[in-house]
Enzyme design. Structure first.
Site, mmCIF file in Angstrom:
data_model
loop_
_atom_site.group_PDB
_atom_site.id
_atom_site.type_symbol
_atom_site.label_atom_id
_atom_site.label_comp_id
_atom_site.label_asym_id
_atom_site.label_seq_id
_atom_site.Cartn_x
_atom_site.Cartn_y
_atom_site.Cartn_z
ATOM 1 N N VAL A 1 5.053 -3.742 -11.773
ATOM 2 C CA VAL A 1 6.706 -3.336 -10.767
ATOM 3 C C VAL A 1 6.737 -4.876 -11.767
ATOM 4 O O VAL A 1 8.114 -4.572 -12.444
ATOM 5 C CB VAL A 1 6.686 -3.476 -9.456
ATOM 6 C CG1 VAL A 1 7.260 -4.315 -8.887
ATOM 7 C CG2 VAL A 1 5.749 -2.351 -8.958
ATOM 8 N N ASP B 1 4.364 -15.687 -14.564
ATOM 9 C CA ASP B 1 2.865 -15.522 -13.859
ATOM 10 C C ASP B 1 2.502 -17.059 -13.438
ATOM 11 O O ASP B 1 2.612 -17.502 -15.075
ATOM 12 C CB ASP B 1 2.811 -14.560 -14.470
ATOM 13 C CG ASP B 1 1.549 -13.429 -13.861
ATOM 14 O OD1 ASP B 1 1.356 -13.101 -14.004
ATOM 15 O OD2 ASP B 1 0.311 -14.626 -13.835
ATOM 16 N N ASN C 1 6.096 7.117 -0.068
ATOM 17 C CA ASN C 1 4.824 7.398 -0.019
ATOM 18 C C ASN C 1 3.901 8.234 -0.170
ATOM 19 O O ASN C 1 3.849 8.852 -0.553
ATOM 20 C CB ASN C 1 4.117 6.008 -0.583
ATOM 21 C CG ASN C 1 4.846 5.509 -2.050
ATOM 22 O OD1 ASN C 1 5.344 5.626 -3.134
ATOM 23 N ND2 ASN C 1 4.350 3.843 -3.067
ATOM 24 N N LEU D 1 4.723 19.504 -5.685
ATOM 25 C CA LEU D 1 4.432 20.659 -5.730
ATOM 26 C C LEU D 1 3.081 20.789 -6.518
ATOM 27 O O LEU D 1 2.361 22.679 -7.037
ATOM 28 C CB LEU D 1 4.873 21.385 -4.226
ATOM 29 C CG LEU D 1 5.937 21.466 -3.691
ATOM 30 C CD1 LEU D 1 6.553 22.331 -3.676
ATOM 31 C CD2 LEU D 1 4.544 21.622 -2.162
ATOM 32 N N CYS E 1 -1.003 3.494 -5.793
ATOM 33 C CA CYS E 1 -0.398 3.789 -5.051
ATOM 34 C C CYS E 1 -0.315 4.465 -3.791
ATOM 35 O O CYS E 1 -0.977 3.924 -2.549
ATOM 36 C CB CYS E 1 0.655 3.731 -5.364
ATOM 37 S SG CYS E 1 1.772 2.380 -6.863
#
Ligand code: UGA
Length: 440
Positions: free
Chosen positions: A12, A31, A212, A254, A264
Site C-alpha cells: 500500500v 520504513d 471490502n 461474480l 484483505c
C-alpha cells in the site's frame, strides 16, 4: 507541489507513495526496516506488483521519490504524513493496530510545524479518533495538526492501475483546510473527473470496510449459487453473465472459485464482524459470507478427494497456482493452503508449481515439493488441482498433461479449462458450478 512522507513501504505504502510522486509531489517512502530501504535504494522492489518497478524508477530518476529509514527527519521535512503500516488480524479477529499507534507517537514527537496526518492503512472504524488523541497527548510543543482518513482501494496485481485510475478517492476530513490540502495531492485525478468524496473521518473508515465486505459477500454469494448450479445442472457463468447485465448488480466480482483469500477480504470481513459484535450488533450477512468462504475452501478439498478415489493416502497431487490470485506472489489465506494441508493430512504428497509464488509458499509450508514448471509438477501425478487462474494454465496442453500424469484427473477450481476438451481427452474432472463435470 507537496512534500509527503509515507511511513510503511508495504504494497500500500509503496504503490501509493510512487503513485503520488507520479502526480508531481515530492515523496519519501520511509520504513523502520533498514534492509527494505537498502533494497529500495538499490533499485529493487521487495514485492511483486506489475508496473511498480517502472513507476518507482521513473519517479526516482525524476528526483520526486526517495527512500529513507530516518523516519524522524522525513516527518520533519514533510507537509503531509501518510500512515501506511500493516494492521494484521489479531487472535480475536480484530485488526491489530499496534504499529499504527507507535507511528502516531513517533509523528507527535517529531511534529515541528502544522501537518496533515493521514491514515491509509485499513484500520477499525473509530481508529481516527484514537490516533488523533495519541498525537495530541504526545505533542510537546504548540504545533497544530489535522487528521484525515484516506482509505485505499487497491487490488494486488493491479494496484498501480487502481491507484492511477481509481473509481473514487475518499477523503475523511473534519475541516476544509485539511480536505483542500488532500485534494491538492490528488489534483491530477480531479482534473480527470475522478470523484473525490469528502466525508467525516469515521465515515471514510466505514466506507473501506463496507466496500471490502460487500465484495467478499458478492463472491460468497456467487460461490453458493455455483454450488446449487452444480446440483441442478445449470451453468453459473451464464447465470453470472445474465445477472451482471443488470446495472444494479454489475458483472464484477461474480466469478466463482475456491473461496476468497489474500491479505484483505478474510481479515477485513473478520474485523467488520468483530466490530459489529463489539457494538452489540450482528452482521448476519458478513458472518454468512465468512462461513460460506470456509465451506467453499473445504468443498474444493472434498472435490479433489472424491476425484482421486475418496482418500489422499499415497496419492501424488499436483497443485497448480499457489498465490491467492494471479499477478501476485502473495499466498496469504490462499485456498491452495487448505488444499495442501488436507492432502498432507490425508497421507498424500504434494507437487506444487506457481509462476512466482513458490518461494512465498515455501516460507510457510516447507514439506512439499516445488517445481519450476507445470510439466514438472504434474509428472506421475494422480490428480491435479488448478488453484489460481494464471494465464499460463489456461493454455495447458491437455494431451501433454494426460501423457505425463499417472491418471488424467483434474480439478479446475477457477473454471479456466475448456470442458469440451477435457471430455475429448477423457479426463475425469470437476469444476465450480458449470453444470458439466463427470466426477459424480
Ligand atoms: C481487495 C479489494 O478488491 C481492493 O479494492 C482493496 O483495496 C483490497 O482488497 C485491500 O483492502 O487492500 P485484493 O485482496 O488485492 O483486493 O484482491 P481481489 O481482486 O479483490 O481478490 C480477492 C480474492 O477474491 C481473491 O482470492 C480472488 O481470487 C477472489 N475473487 C475475486 C473471486 O473468487 N471471484 C471474483 O469474482 C473476484
Amino acid at each position: 507541489m507537496k512534500k509527503i512522507t509515507f511511513i510503511g513501504t508495504g504494497y500500500v505504502g509503496l504503490v501509493s507513495g510512487a503513485g503520488i510522486s507520479d502526480f508531481g509531489h515530492k515523496v519519501i517512502c520511509a520504513d523502520i526496516s533498514k534492509e527494505k530501504i537498502c533494497t529500495l535504494n538499490n533499485g529493487e522492489i521487495p514485492i511483486y506488483e506489475p508496473g511498480l518497478n517502472d513507476l518507482v524508477k521513473k519517479n526516482v530518476d525524476a528526483g520526486r521519490l526517495s527512500f529513507s529509514s530516518n523516519i524522524e527527519n522525513s516527518i520533519k521535512d514533510s507537509d503531509i504524513i501518510f500512515i501506511a503500516v500493516g494492521t494484521p488480524e489479531s487472535n480475536d479477529g480484530s485488526a491489530d493496530i499496534s504499529a499504527v499507534k507507535s507511528v502516531a507517537i513517533l509523528i507527535a514527537e517529531n511534529l515541528n510545524d502544522y501537518k496533515v496526518i493521514c491514515t491509509k492503512s485499513t484500520v477499525p472504524v473509530g481508529t481516527g479518533e484514537l490516533v488523533k488523541n495519541i498525537i495530541s497527548e504526545n505533542i510537546n510543543n504548540n504545533v497544530s495538526f489535522d487528521y484525515v482518513s484516506n482509505p485505499e482501494f487497491l487490488r494486488e496485481g493491479s494496484a498501480v492501475n487502481d491507484f492511477l485510475w481509481p473509481d473514487r478517492v475518499v477523503i475523511g476530513a473534519d475541516n476544509k483546510r485539511s480536505f483542500n490540502i488532500m485534494k491538492e495531492v490528488y489534483d491530477p485525478l480531479y482534473i480527470n473527473n475522478k470523484p473525490i468524496l469528502n466525508t467525516s473521518i469515521v465515515t471514510a473508515e466505514m466506507i473501506k470496510y463496507a466496500a471490502n465486505a460487500f465484495l467478499a459477500l458478492k463472491i460468497s454469494y456467487i460461490n453458493e449459487v455455483a454450488n446449487l448450479c452444480e446440483a441442478l445442472g445449470a451453468d453459473v457463468h451464464q447465470v453470472a453473465k445474465a445477472m451482471g447485465k443488470d446495472g444494479r448488480i454489475s458483472p464484477k466480482f461474480l466469478h466463482p472459485g475456491p473461496g476468497f483469500g489474500g491479505s484483505c477480504f478474510p481479515k477485513d470481513t473478520q474485523a467488520f464482524a468483530t466490530l459489529s459484535r463489539e457494538n452489540e450488533l450482528t452482521m448476519n450477512t458478513i458472518e454468512a459470507a465468512i462461513k460460506a468462504n470456509q465451506y467453499q475452501k473445504d468443498r474444493m478439498v472434498k472435490k479433489m478427494k472424491h476425484l482421486v478415489g475418496g482418500h489422499f493416502k499415497d496419492k501424488k497431487i499436483s497443485i497448480l497456482g499457489l498465490s491467492f490470485k494471479p499477478n501476485t506472489d502473495d499466498v496469504r489465506d490462499s485456498a491452495s493452503i487448505d488444499m495442501i494441508n488436507a492432502i498432507k493430512k490425508g497421507g498424500g504428497s504434494v507437487r506444487a508449481y506457481d509462476p512466482i509464488a513458490n518461494e512465498m509458499m515455501n516460507d510457510i509450508i516447507d514439506d512439499i515439493k516445488f517445481f519450476k514448471s507445470w510439466e514438472d509438477a504434474c509428472l506421475d501425478a494422480d490428480g491435479v488441482a488448478i488453484m489460481t487462474e494464471w494465464n499460463e494454465f489456461r493454455a495447458i496442453n491437455l494431451e501433454q498433461l494426460k501423457k505425463i500424469m499417472n491418471e488424467p484427473v483434474l480439478l479446475d477450481t477457477r473454471n479456466i479449462i475448456n470442458i469440451k476438451k477435457l471430455n475429448e481427452h477423457n479426463f475425469k474432472f470437476d469444476n465450480v458450478g458449470r453444470g458439466d463435470h463427470n466426477a459424480h
